[in-house]
Enzyme design. Structure first.
Site, mmCIF file in Angstrom:
data_model
loop_
_atom_site.group_PDB
_atom_site.id
_atom_site.type_symbol
_atom_site.label_atom_id
_atom_site.label_comp_id
_atom_site.label_asym_id
_atom_site.label_seq_id
_atom_site.Cartn_x
_atom_site.Cartn_y
_atom_site.Cartn_z
ATOM 1 N N GLU A 1 0.845 -1.216 0.000
ATOM 2 C CA GLU A 1 0.000 0.000 0.000
ATOM 3 C C GLU A 1 0.876 1.262 0.000
ATOM 4 O OE1 GLU A 1 -3.726 0.222 1.990
ATOM 5 O OE2 GLU A 1 -3.940 -1.966 2.026
HETATM 6 N N1 COS Z 1 -5.853 12.333 -3.315
HETATM 7 C C1 COS Z 1 -6.412 12.946 -4.379
HETATM 8 N N2 COS Z 1 -5.728 13.203 -5.526
HETATM 9 C C2 COS Z 1 -4.438 12.828 -5.575
HETATM 10 C C3 COS Z 1 -3.792 12.186 -4.495
HETATM 11 C C4 COS Z 1 -4.556 11.955 -3.319
HETATM 12 N N3 COS Z 1 -4.026 11.364 -2.248
HETATM 13 N N4 COS Z 1 -2.518 11.945 -4.839
HETATM 14 C C5 COS Z 1 -2.351 12.407 -6.088
HETATM 15 N N5 COS Z 1 -3.510 12.940 -6.524
HETATM 16 C C6 COS Z 1 -3.762 13.571 -7.820
HETATM 17 C C7 COS Z 1 -2.801 14.735 -8.033
HETATM 18 O O1 COS Z 1 -3.332 15.922 -7.484
HETATM 19 C C8 COS Z 1 -2.702 14.807 -9.537
HETATM 20 O O2 COS Z 1 -3.841 15.465 -10.051
HETATM 21 P P1 COS Z 1 -3.721 16.459 -11.319
HETATM 22 O O3 COS Z 1 -3.601 15.552 -12.490
HETATM 23 O O4 COS Z 1 -4.979 17.233 -11.278
HETATM 24 O O5 COS Z 1 -2.506 17.293 -11.091
HETATM 25 C C9 COS Z 1 -2.800 13.333 -9.952
HETATM 26 O O6 COS Z 1 -3.442 12.640 -8.870
HETATM 27 C C10 COS Z 1 -1.433 12.725 -10.207
HETATM 28 O O7 COS Z 1 -0.677 12.895 -9.023
HETATM 29 P P2 COS Z 1 0.904 12.955 -9.009
HETATM 30 O O8 COS Z 1 1.395 13.831 -10.109
HETATM 31 O O9 COS Z 1 1.359 13.255 -7.616
HETATM 32 O O10 COS Z 1 1.232 11.429 -9.409
HETATM 33 P P3 COS Z 1 2.592 10.632 -9.451
HETATM 34 O O11 COS Z 1 2.578 9.804 -10.672
HETATM 35 O O12 COS Z 1 3.751 11.545 -9.227
HETATM 36 O O13 COS Z 1 2.459 9.612 -8.216
HETATM 37 C C11 COS Z 1 2.509 8.823 -5.955
HETATM 38 C C12 COS Z 1 2.254 9.984 -6.922
HETATM 39 C C13 COS Z 1 3.966 8.384 -5.937
HETATM 40 C C14 COS Z 1 2.138 9.365 -4.577
HETATM 41 C C15 COS Z 1 1.600 7.636 -6.313
HETATM 42 O O14 COS Z 1 2.033 7.032 -7.517
HETATM 43 C C16 COS Z 1 1.562 6.568 -5.228
HETATM 44 O O15 COS Z 1 0.827 6.710 -4.254
HETATM 45 N N6 COS Z 1 2.336 5.484 -5.402
HETATM 46 C C17 COS Z 1 2.271 4.369 -4.529
HETATM 47 C C18 COS Z 1 1.213 3.464 -5.002
HETATM 48 C C19 COS Z 1 0.920 2.385 -4.046
HETATM 49 O O16 COS Z 1 0.531 2.634 -2.922
HETATM 50 N N7 COS Z 1 1.084 1.156 -4.507
HETATM 51 C C20 COS Z 1 0.810 0.034 -3.695
HETATM 52 C C21 COS Z 1 -0.128 -0.839 -4.410
HETATM 53 S S1 COS Z 1 -1.760 -0.635 -4.015
HETATM 54 S S2 COS Z 1 -1.983 -2.041 -2.700
#
Ligand code: COS
Length: 384
Positions: free
Chosen positions: A363
């Site tokens: 996660e």
């Molecule tokens: N809530 C709402 N919106 C969100 C958000 C959140 N927590 N996190 C990101 N967003 C939105 C951003 O605001 C952005 O929106 P816009 O397109 O309007 O700008 C969009 O989503 C993309 O966000 P961002 O540019 O930050 O994306 P990245 O590709 O840089 O990724 C991380 C961000 C690294 C935080 C994300 O890929 C992540 O959480 N990775 C881990 C995934 C994970 O937990 N994997 C485990 C498997 S699931 S069991």
């Protein structure tokens, strides 16, 4: 420590504690060794209405929130982090429907999940998209009244044992993270099958499998909300389920600490119980401090989320990082206190140490969580 839980929350905690102690602890080692799915434990949890804890009453649940869900995960994890995950993984699969489902979709799927008749699972991760969630390749294309899904999801908790899957797929590759959509896929839908079951270090009572979509056709009504918000569905879901991982870590840590404390009073060396040695006392004190600090952050984060506050990503990530790092440290120290016995499978702490490790990984790795925390801090500063 007094956590000022309500009467209902105390009842839920006690119920989960009783199930963990009486029904789960005695079978934990067997399921770990066999790496088998814990059907008998699932039935007990279902019969106790535990699967509905965070689901609204009008959809057959008990109407609790993230705190109630986490209390259950914590108690179950004291006995077995793997069996607890069947419950927590179902919550992860259900939350996209809880948060983004239409009333019709909620009516159709949530009562079955709440009753424990059907487990659910969440399909985001792929072989080349782990931390980089926006790197997913699974596609979904509208064809008449159906979406056609193609691709493979990897390391899916409850994969094959769940009936209801919430799956993130790409509907418009040009739009990057804004080109994803979320779907509900049912086991048995044409073109949906399961790949290999993983052989894991820990949480072995929980199934981890591939989901394979080969021209899998699903009704277009199974799109969650609208096209293009799949990434947000995933992020908002994870914001609410990461405290559940934290609670799992907390439960594992507490379980290991309880074993180490009890053992230290029984184990006699140099003519006295090892609990009388300051070296052991300081280890026990440090373990207790860390667990209590983690619990404070986890419960308060849950309350913060349940209050309906909008910004929860940072707090959720903090709780997950802190509790999982504590779980790793405490379980390693518990093995150390039990010494050679701690390394043997006759005692449960080696399993707890193996189970703890995944909480720093899944996660969202703790490295990714730290990125999220830092970015939010910087964002907050620029708003001041
Ligand atoms: N809530 C709402 N919106 C969100 C958000 C959140 N927590 N996190 C990101 N967003 C939105 C951003 O605001 C952005 O929106 P816009 O397109 O309007 O700008 C969009 O989503 C993309 O966000 P961002 O540019 O930050 O994306 P990245 O590709 O840089 O990724 C991380 C961000 C690294 C935080 C994300 O890929 C992540 O959480 N990775 C881990 C995934 C994970 O937990 N994997 C485990 C498997 S699931 S069991």
């Amino acid at each position: 420590m007094e956590y000022f839980l309500s009467e209902e929350q105390l009842i839920i905690k006690e119920l989960a504690k009783k199930i963990a102690k009486e029904k789960i602890a005695p079978i934990a080692q067997k399921y770990d060794e066999d790496q088998a799915f814990p059907d008998e434990a699932i039935k007990i949890l279902a019969d106790s209405d535990i699967f509905g804890i965070y689901i609204e009453e009008k959809y057959g649940g008990l109407g609790g929130g993230i705190l109630e869900m986490s209390l259950v995960v914590e108690e179950l994890s004291k006995a077995c982090g793997g069996i607890a995950l069947s419950f927590a993984g179902t919550a992860l699969g259900a939350f996209p429907i809880v948060l983004f489902g239409s009333d019709e979709q909620r009516q159709k799927y949530l009562p079955e999940i709440a009753s424990g008749k059907k487990l659910s699972a969440f399909g985001l991760t792929e072989a080349n998209a782990g931390s980089d969630a926006a790197g997913i390749q699974t596609s979904a294309a509208l064809d008449g009244n159906e979406y056609v899904l193609n691709g493979t999801k990897q390391w899916i908790t409850n994969g094959g044992d769940a009936d209801i899957y919430t799956v993130i797929a790409c509907t418009d590759r040009q739009k990057g993270a804004r080109g994803f959509s979320a779907f509900i896929v049912e086991k048995g839908m044409p073109g949906f099958s399961f790949g290999k079951k993983e052989n894991k270090m820990g949480i072995r009572a929980s199934t981890t499998r591939e989901l394979v979509f080969d021209n899998c056709r699903i009704p277009k009504e199974n799109l969650l909300s609208k096209e293009g918000i799949g990434f947000i569905v995933a992020m908002k879901t994870l914001d609410r389920t990461r405290p559940g991982v934290a609670a799992q870590a907390l439960g594992i840590a507490q379980g290991a600490f309880d074993e180490a404390l009890a053992y230290s009073k029984e184990r006699v060396q140099f003519g006295q119980p090892i609990s009388s040695f300051q070296a052991i006392q300081h280890m026990l004190a440090d373990m207790a401090i860390q667990i209590e600090a983690a619990r404070c952050l986890v419960y308060q984060t849950c309350r913060h989320i349940d209050s309906g506050t909008k910004n929860i990503s940072k707090e959720s990530a903090m709780a997950k990082v802190m509790a999982s790092d504590v779980a790793m440290k405490v379980t390693v120290d518990a093995v150390q206190i039990l010494g050679g016995y701690g390394y043997m499978k006759e005692y449960p702490v080696e399993k707890m140490m193996r189970d703890a490790k995944i909480t720093q990984i899944y996660e969202g790795t703790n490295q990714i969580q730290r990125n999220v925390i830092a970015l939010e801090l910087i964002k907050e500063l620029s708003k001041k």
